[in-house]
Design a protein around this motif. Structure first.
Motif, PDB file in Angstrom:
ATOM      1  N   GLU A   1      48.758  -8.568 103.425  1.00 33.12           N
ATOM      2  CA  GLU A   1      49.534  -9.576 104.154  1.00 33.12           C
ATOM      3  C   GLU A   1      49.741  -9.203 105.615  1.00 33.12           C
ATOM      4  N   THR A   2      49.684  -7.913 105.916  1.00 33.79           N
ATOM      5  CA  THR A   2      49.874  -7.466 107.295  1.00 33.79           C
ATOM      6  C   THR A   2      48.790  -6.447 107.631  1.00 33.79           C
ATOM      7  N   ASP A   3      48.806  -6.000 108.870  1.00 30.85           N
ATOM      8  CA  ASP A   3      47.869  -4.954 109.286  1.00 30.85           C
ATOM      9  C   ASP A   3      48.472  -3.563 109.145  1.00 30.85           C
ATOM     10  N   ASP A   4      49.625  -3.474 108.493  1.00 28.19           N
ATOM     11  CA  ASP A   4      50.278  -2.185 108.233  1.00 28.19           C
ATOM     12  C   ASP A   4      50.391  -1.998 106.721  1.00 28.19           C
ATOM     13  N   TRP A   5      49.514  -1.167 106.165  1.00 26.86           N
ATOM     14  CA  TRP A   5      49.526  -0.965 104.717  1.00 26.86           C
ATOM     15  C   TRP A   5      48.871   0.363 104.375  1.00 26.86           C
ATOM     16  N   SER A   6      49.141   0.822 103.167  1.00 27.45           N
ATOM     17  CA  SER A   6      48.486   2.000 102.599  1.00 27.45           C
ATOM     18  C   SER A   6      48.110   1.693 101.167  1.00 27.45           C
TER      19      SER A   6
ATOM     20  N   GLY B   1      58.192  22.133  86.575  1.00 20.33           N
ATOM     21  CA  GLY B   1      57.156  23.153  86.715  1.00 20.33           C
ATOM     22  C   GLY B   1      55.842  22.516  87.118  1.00 20.33           C
ATOM     23  N   PRO B   2      54.790  23.319  87.264  1.00 13.48           N
ATOM     24  CA  PRO B   2      53.484  22.804  87.693  1.00 13.48           C
ATOM     25  C   PRO B   2      52.958  21.736  86.739  1.00 13.48           C
ATOM     26  N   LEU B   3      52.234  20.791  87.291  1.00 15.84           N
ATOM     27  CA  LEU B   3      51.592  19.760  86.479  1.00 15.84           C
ATOM     28  C   LEU B   3      50.440  20.376  85.690  1.00 15.84           C
ATOM     29  N   ALA B   4      50.272  19.933  84.454  1.00 16.71           N
ATOM     30  CA  ALA B   4      49.293  20.558  83.568  1.00 16.71           C
ATOM     31  C   ALA B   4      47.863  20.157  83.902  1.00 16.71           C
ATOM     32  N   ASP B   5      47.675  18.961  84.444  1.00 16.92           N
ATOM     33  CA  ASP B   5      46.319  18.458  84.662  1.00 16.92           C
ATOM     34  C   ASP B   5      45.975  18.506  86.150  1.00 16.92           C
ATOM     35  N   ASP B   6      44.668  18.380  86.442  1.00 14.47           N
ATOM     36  CA  ASP B   6      44.224  18.305  87.827  1.00 14.47           C
ATOM     37  C   ASP B   6      44.742  17.020  88.465  1.00 14.47           C
ATOM     38  N   VAL B   7      44.932  17.069  89.771  1.00 17.03           N
ATOM     39  CA  VAL B   7      45.385  15.900  90.521  1.00 17.03           C
ATOM     40  C   VAL B   7      44.459  15.694  91.709  1.00 17.03           C
ATOM     41  N   ALA B   8      43.900  14.491  91.816  1.00 18.06           N
ATOM     42  CA  ALA B   8      43.113  14.108  92.984  1.00 18.06           C
ATOM     43  C   ALA B   8      43.685  12.810  93.533  1.00 18.06           C
ATOM     44  N   MET B   9      43.724  12.688  94.871  1.00 20.54           N
ATOM     45  CA  MET B   9      44.283  11.499  95.495  1.00 20.54           C
ATOM     46  C   MET B   9      43.488  11.089  96.722  1.00 20.54           C
ATOM     47  N   LEU B  10      43.413   9.788  96.942  1.00 20.75           N
ATOM     48  CA  LEU B  10      42.926   9.186  98.189  1.00 20.75           C
ATOM     49  C   LEU B  10      44.017   8.277  98.704  1.00 20.75           C
ATOM     50  N   LEU B  11      44.430   8.482  99.933  1.00 22.40           N
ATOM     51  CA  LEU B  11      45.399   7.588 100.568  1.00 22.40           C
ATOM     52  C   LEU B  11      44.729   7.014 101.801  1.00 22.40           C
ATOM     53  N   VAL B  12      44.416   5.701 101.750  1.00 22.58           N
ATOM     54  CA  VAL B  12      43.792   5.032 102.880  1.00 22.58           C
ATOM     55  C   VAL B  12      44.861   4.170 103.545  1.00 22.58           C
ATOM     56  N   THR B  13      44.984   4.272 104.867  1.00 23.49           N
ATOM     57  CA  THR B  13      46.070   3.600 105.581  1.00 23.49           C
ATOM     58  C   THR B  13      45.519   2.816 106.759  1.00 23.49           C
ATOM     59  N   ARG B  14      46.249   1.750 107.092  1.00 25.52           N
ATOM     60  CA  ARG B  14      45.912   0.943 108.265  1.00 25.52           C
ATOM     61  C   ARG B  14      47.188   0.665 109.040  1.00 25.52           C
ATOM     62  N   GLY B  15      47.106   0.743 110.338  1.00 21.24           N
ATOM     63  CA  GLY B  15      48.280   0.509 111.163  1.00 21.24           C
ATOM     64  C   GLY B  15      49.366   1.537 110.873  1.00 21.24           C
ATOM     65  N   GLY B  16      50.594   1.049 110.712  1.00 19.25           N
ATOM     66  CA  GLY B  16      51.713   1.945 110.426  1.00 19.25           C
ATOM     67  C   GLY B  16      51.695   2.492 109.019  1.00 19.25           C
ATOM     68  N   GLY B  17      50.919   1.875 108.130  1.00 17.46           N
ATOM     69  CA  GLY B  17      50.741   2.417 106.781  1.00 17.46           C
ATOM     70  C   GLY B  17      51.832   2.088 105.799  1.00 17.46           C
ATOM     71  N   ARG B  18      52.918   1.468 106.231  1.00 22.19           N
ATOM     72  CA  ARG B  18      54.002   1.148 105.319  1.00 22.19           C
ATOM     73  C   ARG B  18      54.527  -0.273 105.580  1.00 22.19           C
TER      74      ARG B  18
END
Length: 405
Positions: free
Chosen positions: A327-332, A388-405
């Motif tokens: 809806e806007t140019d500010d998103w993640s 405590g630590p998470l038991a499984d592997d964690v992978a993330m991609l955060l793609v952002t545009r503009g202010g991101g929020r």
């Protein structure tokens, strides 16, 4: 006053200081068919306060029954059932954890040198050693064997680390993009269960100035085989995207790779993909049994309501595409593997899951976190809630545009 207690060697020698802790003593197996030579070895060790427990075997077959638990084997190269280097090779094979020293006659000293080249730690010439030299030779042989074993284990660790590094580079590549219209922040952390990385993977590919494709996936299981399969799937996906394969055909083709390369039929993978159209400010999301991405925009956080789809490798079926309009140019857009949401909440049986992750992103505290640090912050909060630590592997991609929020 009575002297210290003594214990006889099998051939008549005397072992002293028998009350010392077992860890300070050596167990030596003498393989010698000559009773006189065996008696002499026992006496030499007894007279030097050697702290060595001597066992005697008169043949290779008898040695095979007694070799367990010894620190060193002292081997005569002339036995009734094994002669020369053939006997040495058999002893080395059956006593992989023990040092081996060989006994040779004066006329066979050259054979001792060859024996060391074959794998023995040292050689001794009969009649040319006293108790001090014999004790020292046996202890040095044990220490050299331990040093060799430590060096071998270190080398194995180094090889495993190098293998893990190669797999990690394959699973976690640099995004292939050159646009400044969006920014991509990546994150990966292995689970606490093992040093080796698991089968989580991600990738980012830009094929046109206004087109960016993203993928996050997770191969079930942990270890080298699953990580290698994850690398294959990531590389195959990148090749399909760069080759311009139609969008609806990419995941079915990826599933064919999975089914042909997996070592067990039970192996499956979950995948989330997003194709960003930067010109029209929209995205197409496809899920194959994977948790939905989260959209951050206008101060709100919400899961993308894309159909869940079936796991890859279970029953081939084309995932349903979901069109997402920004809806806007500010998103993640946050894409992640399920290791992030499988932690427990408040020491109970409930999992964080997608609603819990959404709640974390709605916390006012996250507004002060730079977008580049948001994935690591999320993992920290999830671990805090998990206790405590998470038991499984964690992978993330955060793609952002503009202010991101």
């Amino acid at each position: 006053m009575a002297g210290p207690s003594v214990a006889p060697y099998p051939q008549g020698g005397l072992g002293r200081n028998t009350n010392l802790p077992p860890g300070e003593r050596l167990r030596v197996l003498l393989v010698e068919d000559d009773e006189g030579d065996a008696f002499l070895v026992g006496e030499l060790l007894a007279e030097t306060n050697s702290m060595i427990d001597l066992l005697v075997a008169t043949s290779l077959s008898e040695a095979r029954q007694r070799v367990a638990g010894v620190d060193c084997v002292l081997l005569d190269l002339g036995l009734p059932d094994a002669q020369g280097l053939d006997g040495l090779r058999k002893v080395l094979e059956m006593s992989s954890g023990a040092a081996v020293c060989v006994l040779t006659g004066r006329s066979d000293e050259h054979l001792g040198i060859v024996a060391v080249a074959e794998g023995a730690q040292d050689y001794l010439v009969k009649g040319q050693v006293d108790g001090v030299l014999l004790t020292r030779a046996l202890r040095y042989a044990v220490e050299r064997k331990r040093a060799d074993e430590n060096a071998r284990r270190l080398r194995e660790v180094e090889l495993r680390q190098a293998e893990s590094a190669r797999l990690e580079r394959g699973l976690l590549p640099q995004p292939l993009m050159n646009t400044d219209q969006v920014a991509v922040h990546t994150f990966y952390r292995p689970g606490r269960h093992a040093a080796l990385i698991g089968g989580d993977f991600f990738d980012v590919v830009q094929t046109r100035p206004d087109r960016v494709d993203l993928i996050v996936g997770d191969v079930c299981g942990h270890g080298v085989d699953e990580a290698a399969l994850g690398v294959e799937l990531r590389v195959a996906w990148r090749a399909l995207i760069l080759a311009g394969v139609p969008d609806d055909e990419v995941l079915p083709a990826l599933e064919q790779v999975l089914m042909s390369e997996r070592r067990l039929q039970e192996i499956f993978a979950t995948v989330a993909t997003a194709s960003l159209d930067l010109h029209d400010n929209r995205a197409t999301v496809r899920l194959a049994g994977h948790p939905p991405p989260l959209l951050l925009s206008g101060g709100r956080v919400a899961p993308v309501p894309a159909p869940g789809g079936l796991l890859l490798g279970v029953r081939p079926r084309r995932p349903v595409a979901f069109d997402l309009e920004f809806e806007t140019d500010d998103w993640s857009l946050l894409m992640y593997t399920d290791g992030l949401i499988e932690g427990r909440v408040d020491d109970g049986d409930d999992r964080l899951d997608v609603p819990g992750l959404t709640g974390l992103l709605e916390e006012p505290a996250n507004l002060a976190v730079p977008l580049s640090e948001l994935p690591a912050w999320l993992v920290g909060r999830a671990e805090q809630i998990n206790g405590g630590p998470l038991a499984d592997d964690v992978a993330m991609l955060l793609v952002t545009r503009g202010g991101g929020r």
